[in-house]
Design a protein around this motif. Structure first.
Motif, PDB file in Angstrom:
ATOM      1  N   TYR A 229     -38.671  65.418  17.999  1.00 55.82           N
ATOM      2  CA  TYR A 229     -38.634  63.969  18.219  1.00 55.82           C
ATOM      3  C   TYR A 229     -37.477  63.558  19.121  1.00 55.82           C
ATOM      4  O   TYR A 229     -37.600  62.609  19.888  1.00 55.82           O
ATOM      5  CB  TYR A 229     -38.520  63.273  16.868  1.00 55.82           C
ATOM      6  CG  TYR A 229     -39.248  61.961  16.780  1.00 55.82           C
ATOM      7  CD1 TYR A 229     -40.503  61.788  17.339  1.00 55.82           C
ATOM      8  CD2 TYR A 229     -38.683  60.878  16.122  1.00 55.82           C
ATOM      9  CE1 TYR A 229     -41.182  60.591  17.247  1.00 55.82           C
ATOM     10  CE2 TYR A 229     -39.346  59.668  16.017  1.00 55.82           C
ATOM     11  CZ  TYR A 229     -40.596  59.531  16.582  1.00 55.82           C
ATOM     12  OH  TYR A 229     -41.252  58.335  16.480  1.00 55.82           O
TER      13      TYR A 229
ATOM     14  N   HIS B 177     -40.184  56.581  24.643  1.00 50.03           N
ATOM     15  CA  HIS B 177     -41.049  55.498  24.196  1.00 50.03           C
ATOM     16  C   HIS B 177     -40.325  54.151  24.290  1.00 50.03           C
ATOM     17  O   HIS B 177     -40.954  53.111  24.493  1.00 50.03           O
ATOM     18  CB  HIS B 177     -41.472  55.788  22.752  1.00 50.03           C
ATOM     19  CG  HIS B 177     -42.276  54.710  22.099  1.00 50.03           C
ATOM     20  ND1 HIS B 177     -43.466  54.242  22.607  1.00 50.03           N
ATOM     21  CD2 HIS B 177     -42.059  54.002  20.948  1.00 50.03           C
ATOM     22  CE1 HIS B 177     -43.962  53.305  21.800  1.00 50.03           C
ATOM     23  NE2 HIS B 177     -43.112  53.136  20.800  1.00 50.03           N
TER      24      HIS B 177
ATOM     25  N   ALA C  25     -45.919  63.729  19.811  1.00 52.77           N
ATOM     26  CA  ALA C  25     -46.461  62.800  20.793  1.00 52.77           C
ATOM     27  C   ALA C  25     -47.952  62.610  20.534  1.00 52.77           C
ATOM     28  O   ALA C  25     -48.627  63.502  20.011  1.00 52.77           O
ATOM     29  CB  ALA C  25     -46.231  63.330  22.204  1.00 52.77           C
ATOM     30  N   ILE C  26     -48.459  61.437  20.911  1.00 50.11           N
ATOM     31  CA  ILE C  26     -49.897  61.171  20.756  1.00 50.11           C
ATOM     32  C   ILE C  26     -50.593  61.041  22.102  1.00 50.11           C
ATOM     33  O   ILE C  26     -51.822  60.985  22.155  1.00 50.11           O
ATOM     34  CB  ILE C  26     -50.144  59.901  19.919  1.00 50.11           C
ATOM     35  CG1 ILE C  26     -49.612  58.655  20.643  1.00 50.11           C
ATOM     36  CG2 ILE C  26     -49.522  60.039  18.533  1.00 50.11           C
ATOM     37  CD1 ILE C  26     -49.977  57.350  19.959  1.00 50.11           C
TER      38      ILE C  26
ATOM     39  N   THR D 156     -49.016  54.764  12.083  1.00 52.85           N
ATOM     40  CA  THR D 156     -48.951  54.709  13.534  1.00 52.85           C
ATOM     41  C   THR D 156     -50.013  53.778  14.102  1.00 52.85           C
ATOM     42  O   THR D 156     -49.771  53.068  15.085  1.00 52.85           O
ATOM     43  CB  THR D 156     -49.108  56.122  14.124  1.00 52.85           C
ATOM     44  OG1 THR D 156     -48.055  56.954  13.638  1.00 52.85           O
ATOM     45  CG2 THR D 156     -49.064  56.101  15.645  1.00 52.85           C
TER      46      THR D 156
ATOM     47  N   HIS E 280     -36.821  59.774  12.573  1.00 53.23           N
ATOM     48  CA  HIS E 280     -36.791  58.609  13.459  1.00 53.23           C
ATOM     49  C   HIS E 280     -35.373  58.070  13.597  1.00 53.23           C
ATOM     50  O   HIS E 280     -34.929  57.715  14.689  1.00 53.23           O
ATOM     51  CB  HIS E 280     -37.738  57.540  12.909  1.00 53.23           C
ATOM     52  CG  HIS E 280     -37.790  56.307  13.755  1.00 53.23           C
ATOM     53  ND1 HIS E 280     -37.191  55.133  13.372  1.00 53.23           N
ATOM     54  CD2 HIS E 280     -38.363  56.075  14.965  1.00 53.23           C
ATOM     55  CE1 HIS E 280     -37.401  54.219  14.304  1.00 53.23           C
ATOM     56  NE2 HIS E 280     -38.101  54.755  15.282  1.00 53.23           N
TER      57      HIS E 280
ATOM     58  N   HIS F 241     -38.798  60.525  21.591  1.00 51.44           N
ATOM     59  CA  HIS F 241     -38.952  59.152  21.134  1.00 51.44           C
ATOM     60  C   HIS F 241     -38.189  58.163  22.005  1.00 51.44           C
ATOM     61  O   HIS F 241     -38.646  57.030  22.202  1.00 51.44           O
ATOM     62  CB  HIS F 241     -38.485  59.040  19.679  1.00 51.44           C
ATOM     63  CG  HIS F 241     -38.641  57.668  19.112  1.00 51.44           C
ATOM     64  ND1 HIS F 241     -39.869  57.056  18.978  1.00 51.44           N
ATOM     65  CD2 HIS F 241     -37.711  56.781  18.657  1.00 51.44           C
ATOM     66  CE1 HIS F 241     -39.700  55.855  18.453  1.00 51.44           C
ATOM     67  NE2 HIS F 241     -38.398  55.660  18.252  1.00 51.44           N
TER      68      HIS F 241
ATOM     69  N   GLU G  77     -45.695  58.312  23.254  1.00 53.49           N
ATOM     70  CA  GLU G  77     -46.127  57.775  21.968  1.00 53.49           C
ATOM     71  C   GLU G  77     -47.036  56.561  22.105  1.00 53.49           C
ATOM     72  O   GLU G  77     -47.075  55.707  21.215  1.00 53.49           O
ATOM     73  CB  GLU G  77     -44.905  57.404  21.117  1.00 53.49           C
ATOM     74  CG  GLU G  77     -44.029  58.592  20.758  1.00 53.49           C
ATOM     75  CD  GLU G  77     -42.828  58.184  19.933  1.00 53.49           C
ATOM     76  OE1 GLU G  77     -42.970  57.315  19.043  1.00 53.49           O
ATOM     77  OE2 GLU G  77     -41.737  58.720  20.177  1.00 53.49           O
ATOM     78  N   TYR G  78     -47.771  56.483  23.185  1.00 56.14           N
ATOM     79  CA  TYR G  78     -48.632  55.311  23.366  1.00 56.14           C
ATOM     80  C   TYR G  78     -50.003  55.715  23.886  1.00 56.14           C
ATOM     81  O   TYR G  78     -50.121  56.511  24.819  1.00 56.14           O
ATOM     82  CB  TYR G  78     -48.001  54.319  24.346  1.00 56.14           C
ATOM     83  CG  TYR G  78     -48.567  52.917  24.242  1.00 56.14           C
ATOM     84  CD1 TYR G  78     -47.942  51.953  23.473  1.00 56.14           C
ATOM     85  CD2 TYR G  78     -49.757  52.576  24.903  1.00 56.14           C
ATOM     86  CE1 TYR G  78     -48.456  50.671  23.362  1.00 56.14           C
ATOM     87  CE2 TYR G  78     -50.285  51.301  24.800  1.00 56.14           C
ATOM     88  CZ  TYR G  78     -49.629  50.344  24.036  1.00 56.14           C
ATOM     89  OH  TYR G  78     -50.159  49.073  23.909  1.00 56.14           O
TER      90      TYR G  78
END
Length: 364
Positions: free
Chosen positions: A130, A137, A205-206, A267, A98, A134, A150-151
């Protein structure tokens, strides 16, 4: 002071009474808070190499040392305890990925390469997974929208989605092993498979709608070497397991699965996940994010490397993790208990999980 009491009833009522599709977009920016966040923290905005290197190397050494002990020790109870220690230490090591996405490329010479060599490649999560993802995001117009990798609007989804979301993380380590040992080498021979793997299985990623664009230039060269390292390592591990037995690999996969599960639980409480896809102001993004500052006792364990100040991180994305606690102290003192800034602070993990669970039970 109990952080829950810091929430302004008027703001909370207005938010709760507004349609879920509008309250985020209607919220104006708190310019005083945004200005203070920048002006009060300029002197602590530089990454300190001694902290980064010591923390990362010590966490990595403890993680691998405990993992070796879990594999070699004969006592089952001690093996389990060492496995838990390894998972926590490697969890901390992994979360430096991160920091790598935010620090300037010249701030810590050699840190990215060393982290990938010691952590990213052996754990099959190199930094390219990442980097370049990221930052989307954090983009002003992408956060909380379908373009945010990421949301997910978890608070607006069904109750069963939360345990599924958390438990699927356990499958991540074997999936990564399959990716690096089989899919990436095959993709070198089969271009359509390479395109599929890159677009769908090469980012942390989600959001299932997210598709990653093809890498270019210097980043593409970095991806090539990191992919080569991961595939070489994965194939070597499988070959060693065939030759000498599967027990070490099995234990390692269990440890990394626990690490992935811890990160997935973190998360779940990194945001409130209440946005339904509209673009949001910076202040709305901040209030949809979460700080768990002291007096919370164990937030530094389940949200290490500064991630217990996740809302503050969304105000100051480039602030090094070791400065976030001081930045939080300064902003809290300057802005006061009734400020917008205090409204993103919560007392701990359990209340946040309970809040999210309640939200899913009332979602339409």
């Amino acid at each position: 002071m109990n952080a829950q009491k810091a929430i302004d009833p008027a703001t909370t009522s207005a938010r709760d009474s507004a349609p879920s599709s509008t309250w985020h977009s209607q919220m104006p920016d708190d310019k005083e808070m945004l200005r203070a966040a920048v002006e009060l923290t300029r002197d602590i905005a530089a990454a300190r190499p001694g902290i980064y290197w010591t923390d990362m190397l010590a966490s990595t050494a403890v993680g691998y040392g405990a993992l070796a002990g879990a594999i070699l020790v004969g006592n089952p109870l001690i093996a389990v305890l060492l496995g838990l220690l390894s998972a926590l230490a490697l969890y901390r090591s992994l979360l430096f990925i991160h920091e790598l996405t935010h620090i300037h490329k010249d701030a810590l010479p050699g840190f990215r390469f060393t982290w990938n060599l010691l952590v990213g490649v052996p754990m099959l999560i190199p930094s390219f997974m990442y980097e370049g993802v990221h930052t989307q995001h954090h983009a002003r117009t992408r956060y909380g929208t379908p373009e945010d990798p990421e949301y997910l609007p978890l608070a607006l989804m069904k109750p069963w989605s939360l345990p599924v979301f958390a438990l699927t993380a356990i499958l991540l380590p074997p999936a990564l092993l399959l990716r690096s040992a089989v899919l990436v080498p095959l993709g070198a021979l089969i271009p359509p498979l390479r395109t599929l793997v890159w677009g769908r299985a090469s980012a942390l990623a989600i959001n299932p709608q997210y598709r990653r664009r093809k890498p270019e230039g210097e980043f593409a060269r970095m991806v090539f070497w990191q992919e080569l390292g991961c595939s070489t390592w994965a194939l070597s591990v499988l070959a060693a397991s065939i030759a000498w037995g599967w027990r070490p690999l099995g234990i390692a996969l269990c440890v990394v699965s626990l690490t992935a599960f811890l990160n997935q639980v973190r998360t779940l409480v990194a945001h409130l996940w209440e946005n339904d896809g509209e673009a949001m102001t910076v202040t709305a993004q901040y209030l949809d994010s979460v700080n768990v500052p002291p007096p919370a006792l164990i937030s530094w364990i389940w949200a290490p490397v500064g991630l217990r100040y996740h809302a503050l991180h969304h105000l100051l994305p480039s602030m090094p993790y070791h400065s976030l606690a001081e930045a939080h102290r300064r902003l809290s003192a300057h802005l006061g208990e009734a400020s917008t800034y205090r409204k993103a602070s919560y007392p701990g993990l359990s209340p946040l999980l309970a809040r999210l669970a309640r939200s899913t039970m009332t979602a339409r």
